[in-house]
Design an enzyme around this catalytic site. Sequence first.
Site: not given
Length: 199
Positions: A8, A14, A104
Site C-alpha cells: 500500500y 484502506r 479522495w
Amino acid sequence: MPHYKLMYFNLRGRAEIIRYLFAYSGIKYEDHRIEQVDWPKIKPTIPFGKIPILEVDGVTLHQSLAIARYLAKETGLAGQTPLEQALVDAIVDTIDDFVSLFPWGEKNQDVKQQTFNDLLTNTAPGLLRDLDCFLGDNKWLVGKSVTWADFYWDVCSTTLLFLKPGLADNYPKLLALKQRVQALPAIAAWIQQRPKTTL
Ligand SMILES: N[C@@H](CCC(=O)N[C@@H](CS)C(=O)NCC(=O)O)C(=O)O
C-alpha cells in the site's frame, strides 16, 4: 503460517484495517509501503491495478475488505456464528459505503473541499446516529467479543475525526468504543509504533 506481504502507500487509508488484524493477532507480515512517485510503474504489474493487495504465499489478494474478512476468519475476529458474521459484514459495509463517498483523489481542491464539507456536515450525522443506535449499551458492535467491525469503526473514525474534530461529540458511546479498541494492548502498541501519517 503463510508468508504475508501487504502492499500500500505510506498511509493508513484502506490498508489500516488489515494492519489492525495483523497487529491484534500477532501475525508477522511485511508492511511494504510504496512511494506515490513509483506507483505508475507498479500499477500495471498488479492484478486489477489497485492497492492494497496482500500476497499470501505468492497468491495475490485484492480489495481491502475481502483481505480483512479473510484474516478475520483466520483469526476468529469475523463473528462467532454465521448470523454474527453477517451483522459484522453489514456494519463494515455500512461504514464503507460512507467512506467511499469521499472523492479522495479529486484534483480540484475547491470541489474536493466542498464535497468533504457536505459529507461531514450533512451525511455523517445520520450514520453516527444509526451506529450509536445499533451499538446501544453493548460493549462491542456485534456479539460479546471484539470483531473487525469494531476495528473498522476505529480506523475509519480516526480519519473522519482528523477531517472534522468533534464530529462524534454527540455520541459518547461510539467514542468509548473507539477508546476500547485503542486500549487493546496489541492495538495500542501498533498505534504507538506505526508510521505517523495524516490519512
Ligand atoms: N475497493 C478497493 C479500492 C482500492 C482503491 O481504490 N485503492 C486506491 C488507493 S486507496 C488506489 O489503488 N489508487 C490508485 C489508482 O487507482 O491508481 C479496496 O477497498 O481495496
